[in-house]
Design a protein around this motif. Structure first.
Motif, PDB file in Angstrom:
ATOM      1  N   VAL A 172       0.830  -1.274  -0.030  1.00 11.81           N
ATOM      2  CA  VAL A 172      -0.063   0.065   0.078  1.00 11.81           C
ATOM      3  C   VAL A 172       0.869   1.179  -0.048  1.00 11.81           C
ATOM      4  CG1 VAL A 172      -1.801   1.165   1.257  1.00 11.81           C
ATOM      5  CG2 VAL A 172      -1.946  -1.208   1.054  1.00 11.81           C
ATOM      6  N   TRP A 173       1.793   1.132   0.722  1.00  9.96           N
ATOM      7  CA  TRP A 173       2.836   2.485   0.848  1.00  9.96           C
ATOM      8  C   TRP A 173       3.571   2.404  -0.416  1.00  9.96           C
ATOM      9  CZ3 TRP A 173       3.379   6.562   3.754  1.00  9.96           C
ATOM     10  CH2 TRP A 173       2.954   6.600   4.948  1.00  9.96           C
ATOM     11  N   ASP A 174       3.879   1.541  -1.087  1.00 11.11           N
ATOM     12  CA  ASP A 174       4.555   1.521  -2.423  1.00 11.11           C
ATOM     13  C   ASP A 174       3.727   2.296  -3.441  1.00 11.11           C
ATOM     14  OD1 ASP A 174       6.895   0.236  -1.578  1.00 11.11           O
ATOM     15  OD2 ASP A 174       5.848  -1.866  -2.217  1.00 11.11           O
ATOM     16  N   ALA A 175       2.462   2.016  -3.442  1.00  8.94           N
ATOM     17  CA  ALA A 175       1.564   2.396  -4.476  1.00  8.94           C
ATOM     18  C   ALA A 175       1.154   3.845  -4.020  1.00  8.94           C
ATOM     19  CB  ALA A 175       0.070   1.821  -4.368  1.00  8.94           C
ATOM     20  N   VAL A 176       1.001   4.336  -2.892  1.00 10.28           N
ATOM     21  CA  VAL A 176       0.692   5.721  -2.444  1.00 10.28           C
ATOM     22  C   VAL A 176       2.109   6.504  -2.697  1.00 10.28           C
ATOM     23  CG1 VAL A 176       0.335   7.235  -0.319  1.00 10.28           C
ATOM     24  CG2 VAL A 176      -0.985   5.273  -0.549  1.00 10.28           C
ATOM     25  N   LEU A 177       3.194   6.124  -2.285  1.00 10.06           N
ATOM     26  CA  LEU A 177       4.333   6.813  -2.270  1.00 10.06           C
ATOM     27  C   LEU A 177       4.910   7.170  -3.982  1.00 10.06           C
ATOM     28  CD1 LEU A 177       6.774   5.291   0.089  1.00 10.06           C
ATOM     29  CD2 LEU A 177       5.616   7.447   0.290  1.00 10.06           C
ATOM     30  N   ALA A 178       4.330   6.283  -4.759  1.00 11.77           N
ATOM     31  CA  ALA A 178       4.713   6.256  -6.224  1.00 11.77           C
ATOM     32  C   ALA A 178       3.748   7.557  -6.738  1.00 11.77           C
ATOM     33  CB  ALA A 178       4.319   5.258  -7.076  1.00 11.77           C
ATOM     34  N   GLY A 179       2.306   7.395  -6.213  1.00  8.72           N
ATOM     35  CA  GLY A 179       1.431   8.513  -6.646  1.00  8.72           C
ATOM     36  C   GLY A 179       1.889   9.931  -6.344  1.00  8.72           C
ATOM     37  N   VAL A 180       2.267  10.098  -4.892  1.00  3.99           N
ATOM     38  CA  VAL A 180       2.782  11.084  -4.526  1.00  3.99           C
ATOM     39  C   VAL A 180       4.082  11.726  -5.204  1.00  3.99           C
ATOM     40  CG1 VAL A 180       3.898  12.257  -2.370  1.00  3.99           C
ATOM     41  CG2 VAL A 180       1.844  10.819  -1.861  1.00  3.99           C
ATOM     42  N   MET A 181       4.931  10.937  -5.572  1.00  6.46           N
ATOM     43  CA  MET A 181       5.828  11.373  -6.423  1.00  6.46           C
ATOM     44  C   MET A 181       5.521  11.908  -7.645  1.00  6.46           C
ATOM     45  SD  MET A 181       9.208  12.250  -6.241  1.00  6.46           S
ATOM     46  CE  MET A 181      10.265  11.378  -4.825  1.00  6.46           C
ATOM     47  N   ALA A 182       4.846  11.044  -8.329  1.00  8.48           N
ATOM     48  CA  ALA A 182       4.214  11.276  -9.666  1.00  8.48           C
ATOM     49  C   ALA A 182       3.654  12.765  -9.726  1.00  8.48           C
ATOM     50  CB  ALA A 182       3.395  10.503 -10.352  1.00  8.48           C
ATOM     51  N   ARG A 183       2.981  13.025  -8.585  1.00 11.03           N
ATOM     52  CA  ARG A 183       1.890  14.518  -8.255  1.00 11.03           C
ATOM     53  C   ARG A 183       3.248  15.681  -8.169  1.00 11.03           C
ATOM     54  NH1 ARG A 183      -2.956  13.693  -9.382  1.00 11.03           N
ATOM     55  NH2 ARG A 183      -3.432  15.995  -8.968  1.00 11.03           N
ATOM     56  N   LEU A 184       3.848  15.295  -7.311  1.00 11.75           N
ATOM     57  CA  LEU A 184       5.276  16.325  -7.160  1.00 11.75           C
ATOM     58  C   LEU A 184       5.823  16.724  -8.311  1.00 11.75           C
ATOM     59  CD1 LEU A 184       6.493  15.007  -3.626  1.00 11.75           C
ATOM     60  CD2 LEU A 184       4.800  17.060  -3.973  1.00 11.75           C
ATOM     61  N   ASP A 185       6.295  15.593  -9.059  1.00 11.19           N
ATOM     62  CA  ASP A 185       7.026  15.972 -10.188  1.00 11.19           C
ATOM     63  C   ASP A 185       6.208  16.635 -11.342  1.00 11.19           C
ATOM     64  OD1 ASP A 185       9.284  14.621  -9.375  1.00 11.19           O
ATOM     65  OD2 ASP A 185       8.772  12.470 -10.289  1.00 11.19           O
ATOM     66  N   ALA A 186       4.951  16.701 -11.150  1.00 15.83           N
ATOM     67  CA  ALA A 186       4.054  17.422 -12.249  1.00 15.83           C
ATOM     68  C   ALA A 186       3.486  18.528 -11.676  1.00 15.83           C
ATOM     69  CB  ALA A 186       2.771  16.222 -12.471  1.00 15.83           C
ATOM     70  N   HIS A 187       3.970  18.826 -10.428  1.00 21.21           N
ATOM     71  CA  HIS A 187       3.442  20.142  -9.668  1.00 21.21           C
ATOM     72  C   HIS A 187       2.101  20.238  -9.551  1.00 21.21           C
ATOM     73  CE1 HIS A 187       7.407  21.487 -10.158  1.00 21.21           C
ATOM     74  NE2 HIS A 187       7.447  21.854 -11.159  1.00 21.21           N
ATOM     75  N   GLU A 188       1.390  18.870  -9.431  1.00 20.85           N
ATOM     76  CA  GLU A 188      -0.007  18.817  -9.201  1.00 20.85           C
ATOM     77  C   GLU A 188      -0.528  18.721  -7.712  1.00 20.85           C
ATOM     78  OE1 GLU A 188      -1.073  15.434 -11.539  1.00 20.85           O
ATOM     79  OE2 GLU A 188      -0.766  16.669 -13.481  1.00 20.85           O
ATOM     80  N   GLY A 189      -1.424  19.250  -7.299  1.00 25.91           N
ATOM     81  CA  GLY A 189      -1.680  19.120  -5.833  1.00 25.91           C
ATOM     82  C   GLY A 189      -2.495  17.885  -5.335  1.00 25.91           C
ATOM     83  N   GLY A 190      -2.701  17.653  -4.022  1.00 32.80           N
ATOM     84  CA  GLY A 190      -3.267  16.476  -3.701  1.00 32.80           C
ATOM     85  C   GLY A 190      -3.020  16.451  -2.188  1.00 32.80           C
ATOM     86  N   TRP A 191      -3.640  15.524  -1.508  1.00 33.85           N
ATOM     87  CA  TRP A 191      -3.412  15.248  -0.126  1.00 33.85           C
ATOM     88  C   TRP A 191      -2.849  13.908   0.314  1.00 33.85           C
ATOM     89  CZ3 TRP A 191      -7.433  17.506  -2.522  1.00 33.85           C
ATOM     90  CH2 TRP A 191      -7.823  19.005  -2.329  1.00 33.85           C
ATOM     91  N   LEU A 192      -1.727  13.730   1.083  1.00 32.82           N
ATOM     92  CA  LEU A 192      -1.602  12.438   1.974  1.00 32.82           C
ATOM     93  C   LEU A 192      -2.249  12.459   3.054  1.00 32.82           C
ATOM     94  CD1 LEU A 192       0.240  10.068   1.829  1.00 32.82           C
ATOM     95  CD2 LEU A 192       1.978  11.370   2.948  1.00 32.82           C
ATOM     96  N   ILE A 193      -3.145  11.375   3.058  1.00 31.99           N
ATOM     97  CA  ILE A 193      -4.256  11.222   4.270  1.00 31.99           C
ATOM     98  C   ILE A 193      -3.241  10.122   5.152  1.00 31.99           C
ATOM     99  CG2 ILE A 193      -6.328  10.662   5.170  1.00 31.99           C
ATOM    100  CD1 ILE A 193      -6.254  13.082   3.100  1.00 31.99           C
ATOM    101  N   LEU A 194      -3.018  10.238   6.338  1.00 34.91           N
ATOM    102  CA  LEU A 194      -2.502   9.355   7.444  1.00 34.91           C
ATOM    103  C   LEU A 194      -3.500   9.169   8.336  1.00 34.91           C
ATOM    104  CD1 LEU A 194       1.232  10.469   7.619  1.00 34.91           C
ATOM    105  CD2 LEU A 194       0.142   8.828   5.939  1.00 34.91           C
ATOM    106  N   ARG A 195      -3.399   8.172   9.079  1.00 39.56           N
ATOM    107  CA  ARG A 195      -4.479   7.739  10.289  1.00 39.56           C
ATOM    108  C   ARG A 195      -3.615   7.778  11.459  1.00 39.56           C
ATOM    109  NH1 ARG A 195      -9.270   5.187   8.568  1.00 39.56           N
ATOM    110  NH2 ARG A 195      -9.432   4.145  10.777  1.00 39.56           N
ATOM    111  N   GLU A 196      -4.116   8.468  12.482  1.00 36.66           N
ATOM    112  CA  GLU A 196      -3.369   8.547  13.834  1.00 36.66           C
ATOM    113  C   GLU A 196      -3.440   7.137  14.355  1.00 36.66           C
ATOM    114  OE1 GLU A 196      -4.954  11.420  16.614  1.00 36.66           O
ATOM    115  OE2 GLU A 196      -5.285  12.819  14.985  1.00 36.66           O
ATOM    116  N   ASP A 197      -4.207   6.063  14.024  1.00 33.68           N
ATOM    117  CA  ASP A 197      -3.924   4.747  14.758  1.00 33.68           C
ATOM    118  C   ASP A 197      -2.805   4.183  13.907  1.00 33.68           C
ATOM    119  OD1 ASP A 197      -5.333   4.114  12.318  1.00 33.68           O
ATOM    120  OD2 ASP A 197      -7.029   3.134  13.282  1.00 33.68           O
ATOM    121  N   GLY A 198      -2.303   4.791  12.822  1.00 38.23           N
ATOM    122  CA  GLY A 198      -1.199   3.880  11.989  1.00 38.23           C
ATOM    123  C   GLY A 198      -1.543   3.055  11.008  1.00 38.23           C
ATOM    124  N   GLY A 199      -2.944   3.080  10.887  1.00 38.01           N
ATOM    125  CA  GLY A 199      -3.657   2.273   9.635  1.00 38.01           C
ATOM    126  C   GLY A 199      -3.156   2.784   8.159  1.00 38.01           C
TER     127      GLY A 199
END
Length: 344
Positions: free
Chosen positions: A108-135
Protein backbone atom coordinates in the motif's frame (compact mmCIF):
# COMPACT_ATOMS: atom_id res chain seq x y z
CA UNK A 1 8.33 16.86 1.13
CA UNK A 2 9.89 15.69 -2.14
CA UNK A 3 13.25 15.03 -0.49
CA UNK A 4 11.51 13.08 2.27
CA UNK A 5 9.55 10.95 -0.23
CA UNK A 6 12.73 10.32 -2.23
CA UNK A 7 14.47 9.15 0.93
CA UNK A 8 11.54 6.87 1.72
CA UNK A 9 11.93 5.25 -1.70
CA UNK A 10 15.64 4.73 -1.04
CA UNK A 11 15.00 3.17 2.38
CA UNK A 12 12.44 0.80 0.88
CA UNK A 13 14.87 -0.25 -1.83
CA UNK A 14 17.30 -1.07 0.98
CA UNK A 15 14.53 -3.12 2.69
CA UNK A 16 14.69 -0.73 5.64
CA UNK A 17 11.61 -0.13 7.82
CA UNK A 18 11.09 3.51 8.82
CA UNK A 19 9.04 5.76 11.07
CA UNK A 20 7.58 8.98 9.66
CA UNK A 21 7.28 11.57 12.44
CA UNK A 22 4.74 14.35 11.83
CA UNK A 23 3.77 17.21 14.12
CA UNK A 24 -0.03 17.12 14.20
CA UNK A 25 -0.72 19.81 16.79
CA UNK A 26 1.09 22.84 18.18
CA UNK A 27 -0.13 25.12 20.93
CA UNK A 28 1.54 28.32 21.98
CA UNK A 29 5.10 29.02 20.90
CA UNK A 30 6.88 26.07 19.31
CA UNK A 31 9.97 25.74 17.06
CA UNK A 32 7.96 24.22 14.18
CA UNK A 33 4.27 23.87 13.50
CA UNK A 34 1.78 21.26 12.42
CA UNK A 35 2.78 19.50 9.21
CA UNK A 36 6.53 19.45 9.93
CA UNK A 37 8.05 16.02 9.35
CA UNK A 38 11.17 13.94 9.70
CA UNK A 39 12.01 10.37 8.69
CA UNK A 40 13.77 7.94 11.03
CA UNK A 41 15.37 4.61 10.11
CA UNK A 42 17.37 2.18 12.24
CA UNK A 43 20.33 4.51 11.65
CA UNK A 44 18.44 7.43 13.25
CA UNK A 45 17.03 10.56 11.62
CA UNK A 46 17.78 10.46 7.91
CA UNK A 47 15.97 13.55 6.60
CA UNK A 48 13.55 16.30 7.58
CA UNK A 49 13.16 18.19 10.85
CA UNK A 50 10.46 18.87 13.42
CA UNK A 51 12.33 21.75 15.02
CA UNK A 52 15.58 20.39 16.37
CA UNK A 53 16.58 20.47 20.01
CA UNK A 54 15.29 18.21 22.75
CA UNK A 55 11.89 17.47 21.16
CA UNK A 56 13.55 16.21 17.98
CA UNK A 57 16.10 14.18 19.93
CA UNK A 58 13.40 12.56 22.08
CA UNK A 59 11.24 11.93 19.01
CA UNK A 60 14.15 10.19 17.30
CA UNK A 61 14.60 7.96 20.35
CA UNK A 62 10.90 7.12 20.45
CA UNK A 63 10.89 6.39 16.72
CA UNK A 64 13.78 3.93 17.18
CA UNK A 65 11.80 2.15 19.92
CA UNK A 66 8.73 1.97 17.69
CA UNK A 67 10.84 0.57 14.86
CA UNK A 68 11.89 -2.28 17.11
CA UNK A 69 8.26 -2.86 18.17
CA UNK A 70 6.89 -2.29 14.62
CA UNK A 71 4.23 0.05 16.01
CA UNK A 72 2.78 3.51 15.40
CA UNK A 73 1.96 6.00 18.18
CA UNK A 74 0.97 9.54 19.11
CA UNK A 75 2.96 11.43 21.75
CA UNK A 76 2.61 14.89 23.33
CA UNK A 77 5.65 16.99 24.23
CA UNK A 78 5.20 19.86 26.74
CA UNK A 79 7.75 22.58 25.93
CA UNK A 80 6.90 24.97 28.75
CA UNK A 81 8.85 25.15 31.98
CA UNK A 82 7.41 22.76 34.56
CA UNK A 83 8.68 21.09 37.75
CA UNK A 84 8.95 17.71 36.04
CA UNK A 85 7.95 15.77 32.96
CA UNK A 86 8.87 18.29 30.28
CA UNK A 87 11.89 18.52 27.97
CA UNK A 88 13.61 21.45 29.62
CA UNK A 89 12.59 23.77 26.76
CA UNK A 90 11.04 27.17 27.45
CA UNK A 91 9.26 27.91 24.17
CA UNK A 92 6.01 28.32 26.07
CA UNK A 93 3.91 25.85 24.08
CA UNK A 94 3.27 22.16 23.45
CA UNK A 95 3.49 19.94 20.38
CA UNK A 96 1.91 16.58 19.56
CA UNK A 97 3.75 14.20 17.23
CA UNK A 98 2.43 11.27 15.23
CA UNK A 99 4.80 8.32 14.69
CA UNK A 100 3.85 6.28 11.62
CA UNK A 101 5.58 2.92 11.34
CA UNK A 102 6.18 2.06 7.67
CA UNK A 103 7.05 -1.49 6.76
CA UNK A 104 9.45 -1.76 3.83
CA UNK A 105 7.34 -4.60 2.43
CA UNK A 106 3.92 -2.91 2.62
CA UNK A 107 2.52 -2.70 -0.97
CA UNK A 108 0.00 0.00 0.00
CA UNK A 109 2.83 2.37 0.85
CA UNK A 110 4.55 1.51 -2.45
CA UNK A 111 1.46 2.57 -4.40
CA UNK A 112 0.80 5.71 -2.36
CA UNK A 113 4.42 6.91 -2.49
CA UNK A 114 4.57 6.37 -6.25
CA UNK A 115 1.42 8.45 -6.63
CA UNK A 116 2.77 11.21 -4.39
CA UNK A 117 6.05 11.42 -6.31
CA UNK A 118 4.25 11.50 -9.67
CA UNK A 119 2.11 14.42 -8.51
CA UNK A 120 5.08 16.28 -7.05
CA UNK A 121 7.03 15.87 -10.30
CA UNK A 122 4.05 17.21 -12.26
CA UNK A 123 3.45 20.10 -9.79
CA UNK A 124 -0.04 18.77 -9.18
CA UNK A 125 -1.75 19.17 -5.84
CA UNK A 126 -3.35 16.59 -3.62
CA UNK A 127 -3.38 15.31 -0.05
CA UNK A 128 -1.53 12.51 1.70
CA UNK A 129 -4.00 11.20 4.27
CA UNK A 130 -2.57 9.45 7.34
CA UNK A 131 -4.41 7.77 10.19
CA UNK A 132 -3.50 8.49 13.80
CA UNK A 133 -3.93 4.79 14.62
CA UNK A 134 -1.18 3.94 12.11
CA UNK A 135 -3.55 2.40 9.54
CA UNK A 136 -3.00 2.42 5.79
CA UNK A 137 -2.34 5.77 4.08
CA UNK A 138 -4.23 7.14 1.11
CA UNK A 139 -3.65 9.73 -1.58
CA UNK A 140 -6.39 12.01 -2.82
CA UNK A 141 -6.26 14.60 -5.57
CA UNK A 142 -8.84 17.27 -6.30
CA UNK A 143 -9.99 15.25 -9.32
CA UNK A 144 -10.37 12.00 -7.40
CA UNK A 145 -12.13 13.79 -4.55
CA UNK A 146 -14.60 15.26 -6.99
CA UNK A 147 -15.20 11.91 -8.70
CA UNK A 148 -16.01 10.10 -5.46
CA UNK A 149 -17.24 13.14 -3.54
CA UNK A 150 -20.51 11.66 -2.32
CA UNK A 151 -18.71 8.52 -1.14
CA UNK A 152 -16.21 10.41 1.03
CA UNK A 153 -17.30 10.67 4.62
CA UNK A 154 -17.89 14.10 6.13
CA UNK A 155 -14.62 14.11 8.08
CA UNK A 156 -12.47 13.50 4.98
CA UNK A 157 -14.40 16.11 2.99
CA UNK A 158 -13.69 18.57 5.82
CA UNK A 159 -9.97 17.79 5.60
CA UNK A 160 -9.92 18.43 1.86
CA UNK A 161 -11.73 21.75 2.14
CA UNK A 162 -8.54 23.33 3.48
CA UNK A 163 -5.45 24.09 1.38
CA UNK A 164 -3.14 23.47 4.33
CA UNK A 165 -2.43 20.91 7.04
CA UNK A 166 -5.64 19.79 8.73
CA UNK A 167 -6.73 17.17 11.24
CA UNK A 168 -10.10 15.60 12.06
CA UNK A 169 -11.63 12.38 13.36
CA UNK A 170 -8.38 10.48 13.85
CA UNK A 171 -6.91 11.42 10.48
CA UNK A 172 -4.78 14.24 9.16
CA UNK A 173 -4.14 15.59 5.67
CA UNK A 174 -0.77 16.76 4.40
CA UNK A 175 -1.15 18.87 1.25
CA UNK A 176 1.32 18.11 -1.52
CA UNK A 177 3.57 21.16 -2.02
CA UNK A 178 3.01 22.37 -5.55
CA UNK A 179 5.30 25.36 -5.02
CA UNK A 180 4.63 28.97 -5.97
CA UNK A 181 5.74 30.15 -9.39
CA UNK A 182 8.04 33.16 -9.32
CA UNK A 183 7.72 34.97 -12.65
CA UNK A 184 10.74 37.18 -13.29
CA UNK A 185 10.01 39.83 -15.91
CA UNK A 186 13.43 40.79 -17.18
CA UNK A 187 16.43 38.52 -17.73
CA UNK A 188 19.16 40.87 -16.54
CA UNK A 189 21.86 40.58 -13.88
CA UNK A 190 19.48 40.48 -10.92
CA UNK A 191 17.39 37.69 -12.43
CA UNK A 192 20.56 35.71 -13.14
CA UNK A 193 21.33 35.84 -9.40
CA UNK A 194 17.73 35.54 -8.20
CA UNK A 195 16.60 32.55 -10.27
CA UNK A 196 18.86 29.88 -8.69
CA UNK A 197 18.33 31.39 -5.23
CA UNK A 198 14.55 31.11 -5.51
CA UNK A 199 14.84 27.49 -6.59
CA UNK A 200 16.68 26.65 -3.35
CA UNK A 201 13.77 28.01 -1.26
CA UNK A 202 11.06 26.10 -3.15
CA UNK A 203 9.84 28.69 -5.63
CA UNK A 204 9.45 27.67 -9.26
CA UNK A 205 11.18 30.40 -11.29
CA UNK A 206 9.92 31.41 -14.74
CA UNK A 207 11.92 34.00 -16.70
CA UNK A 208 10.21 36.29 -19.25
CA UNK A 209 12.03 38.74 -21.54
CA UNK A 210 11.48 40.27 -24.96
CA UNK A 211 15.12 39.92 -26.02
CA UNK A 212 16.08 36.58 -27.63
CA UNK A 213 19.72 36.97 -26.65
CA UNK A 214 18.73 37.17 -22.97
CA UNK A 215 15.78 34.76 -22.82
CA UNK A 216 17.92 31.65 -23.22
CA UNK A 217 17.58 28.36 -21.38
CA UNK A 218 21.35 28.00 -21.03
CA UNK A 219 21.49 31.26 -19.05
CA UNK A 220 18.80 30.06 -16.62
CA UNK A 221 19.26 26.31 -16.07
CA UNK A 222 17.33 26.52 -12.78
CA UNK A 223 14.23 28.05 -14.36
CA UNK A 224 11.12 25.97 -14.85
CA UNK A 225 10.52 27.88 -18.08
CA UNK A 226 12.23 30.63 -20.08
CA UNK A 227 9.91 32.69 -22.29
CA UNK A 228 10.84 35.13 -25.04
CA UNK A 229 7.71 37.18 -25.51
CA UNK A 230 6.08 40.57 -25.91
CA UNK A 231 5.82 42.55 -22.66
CA UNK A 232 2.61 44.18 -23.94
CA UNK A 233 0.82 40.80 -24.29
CA UNK A 234 1.78 38.78 -21.23
CA UNK A 235 -1.51 36.83 -21.23
CA UNK A 236 -0.61 35.35 -24.62
CA UNK A 237 2.20 33.43 -22.92
CA UNK A 238 1.16 33.01 -19.28
CA UNK A 239 -1.98 32.62 -17.19
CA UNK A 240 -1.23 34.38 -13.92
CA UNK A 241 -3.06 33.20 -10.80
CA UNK A 242 -3.39 34.31 -7.19
CA UNK A 243 -0.63 31.82 -6.32
CA UNK A 244 2.00 33.47 -8.54
CA UNK A 245 4.77 35.78 -7.33
CA UNK A 246 5.67 38.48 -9.88
CA UNK A 247 8.97 40.33 -9.98
CA UNK A 248 9.18 43.19 -12.48
CA UNK A 249 12.66 44.41 -13.44
CA UNK A 250 12.78 44.67 -17.22
CA UNK A 251 15.25 46.53 -19.40
CA UNK A 252 13.26 49.78 -19.41
CA UNK A 253 10.74 51.88 -17.47
CA UNK A 254 8.19 51.61 -20.27
CA UNK A 255 8.31 47.80 -20.18
CA UNK A 256 8.03 47.84 -16.39
CA UNK A 257 4.90 49.97 -16.69
CA UNK A 258 3.37 47.73 -19.38
CA UNK A 259 3.79 44.59 -17.29
CA UNK A 260 2.73 46.29 -14.05
CA UNK A 261 -0.51 47.60 -15.56
CA UNK A 262 -1.46 44.14 -16.84
CA UNK A 263 -0.61 42.51 -13.51
CA UNK A 264 -2.75 44.96 -11.53
CA UNK A 265 -5.80 44.07 -13.64
CA UNK A 266 -5.67 40.45 -12.46
CA UNK A 267 -4.79 38.23 -9.50
CA UNK A 268 -1.34 37.58 -8.03
CA UNK A 269 0.19 36.45 -4.76
CA UNK A 270 2.99 39.00 -4.74
CA UNK A 271 3.95 41.88 -7.01
CA UNK A 272 7.36 43.48 -6.62
CA UNK A 273 8.66 46.25 -8.87
CA UNK A 274 12.21 47.60 -8.94
CA UNK A 275 12.71 51.34 -9.02
CA UNK A 276 13.43 54.55 -7.15
CA UNK A 277 10.83 56.41 -5.08
CA UNK A 278 10.60 59.16 -7.73
CA UNK A 279 9.89 56.53 -10.39
CA UNK A 280 7.25 54.95 -8.16
CA UNK A 281 5.36 58.23 -7.76
CA UNK A 282 5.38 58.89 -11.50
CA UNK A 283 4.32 55.36 -12.39
CA UNK A 284 1.53 55.32 -9.81
CA UNK A 285 0.14 58.52 -11.29
CA UNK A 286 0.15 56.96 -14.75
CA UNK A 287 -1.49 53.78 -13.47
CA UNK A 288 -4.35 55.71 -11.86
CA UNK A 289 -4.80 57.64 -15.11
CA UNK A 290 -5.18 54.22 -16.78
CA UNK A 291 -7.99 53.37 -14.35
CA UNK A 292 -6.11 51.30 -11.78
CA UNK A 293 -7.77 51.89 -8.37
CA UNK A 294 -5.54 53.45 -5.73
CA UNK A 295 -6.17 50.58 -3.30
CA UNK A 296 -4.59 48.17 -5.78
CA UNK A 297 -1.41 50.24 -5.80
CA UNK A 298 -0.99 49.52 -2.10
CA UNK A 299 -0.50 45.84 -2.99
CA UNK A 300 2.74 46.59 -4.85
CA UNK A 301 6.05 45.95 -3.10
CA UNK A 302 8.17 48.82 -4.34
CA UNK A 303 11.00 49.62 -3.91
CA UNK A 304 11.29 45.87 -4.12
CA UNK A 305 12.98 43.77 -1.45
CA UNK A 306 13.75 43.93 2.24
CA UNK A 307 15.72 46.95 3.42
CA UNK A 308 19.26 45.56 3.78
CA UNK A 309 21.02 48.32 1.78
CA UNK A 310 21.62 45.90 -1.07
CA UNK A 311 23.78 47.18 -3.93
CA UNK A 312 25.13 44.33 -6.06
CA UNK A 313 22.88 42.02 -8.14
CA UNK A 314 23.61 39.19 -5.69
CA UNK A 315 22.68 41.34 -2.69
CA UNK A 316 19.51 42.57 -4.42
CA UNK A 317 18.59 38.96 -5.17
CA UNK A 318 18.88 38.12 -1.46
CA UNK A 319 16.78 41.17 -0.57
CA UNK A 320 14.03 40.25 -3.05
CA UNK A 321 14.02 36.57 -2.09
CA UNK A 322 13.76 37.52 1.57
CA UNK A 323 10.69 39.66 0.94
CA UNK A 324 9.05 36.91 -1.10
CA UNK A 325 9.71 34.36 1.64
CA UNK A 326 8.12 36.72 4.18
CA UNK A 327 5.00 37.25 2.06
CA UNK A 328 4.68 33.50 1.53
CA UNK A 329 5.07 32.82 5.26
CA UNK A 330 2.43 35.44 6.13
CA UNK A 331 0.04 33.83 3.65
CA UNK A 332 0.59 30.47 5.32
CA UNK A 333 -0.08 31.92 8.76
CA UNK A 334 -3.37 33.33 7.50
CA UNK A 335 -4.47 29.86 6.40
CA UNK A 336 -7.14 28.74 8.93
CA UNK A 337 -5.50 25.44 9.84
CA UNK A 338 -1.89 26.20 9.00
CA UNK A 339 1.00 25.66 11.38
CA UNK A 340 4.25 27.56 11.57
CA UNK A 341 6.21 24.86 9.84
CA UNK A 342 3.89 23.32 7.27
CA UNK A 343 5.39 21.74 4.17
CA UNK A 344 2.89 23.48 1.97
Amino acid sequence: MKQLISQLFYEREEHSDTVLVSLIDDRGSAPRGSGSQMLVSRKGRVTGTIGGGAVEKRSEELAMELLRDRKSAVHEFPLHRAPEGDLGMVCGGDVTAHFQFISASDPVWDAVLAGVMARLDAHEGGWLILREDGGSPSLLSEDSALRCGAELDAEVRALLCRPCFSRAAGRFALPLPVGNRAILFGAGHISLALCPLLRTVDFRPVVFDCRPEYAKRELFPDAEEVICGDFTRVADYLTITEEDYLVIMTNGHSHDFEVEEQALRGPFGYLGVIGSRSKIAAVNKMLMEKGIPEERLSEIHTPIGTAIKAVTPAELAVSIAGEMILVRAEARENCPAEGKGSNR
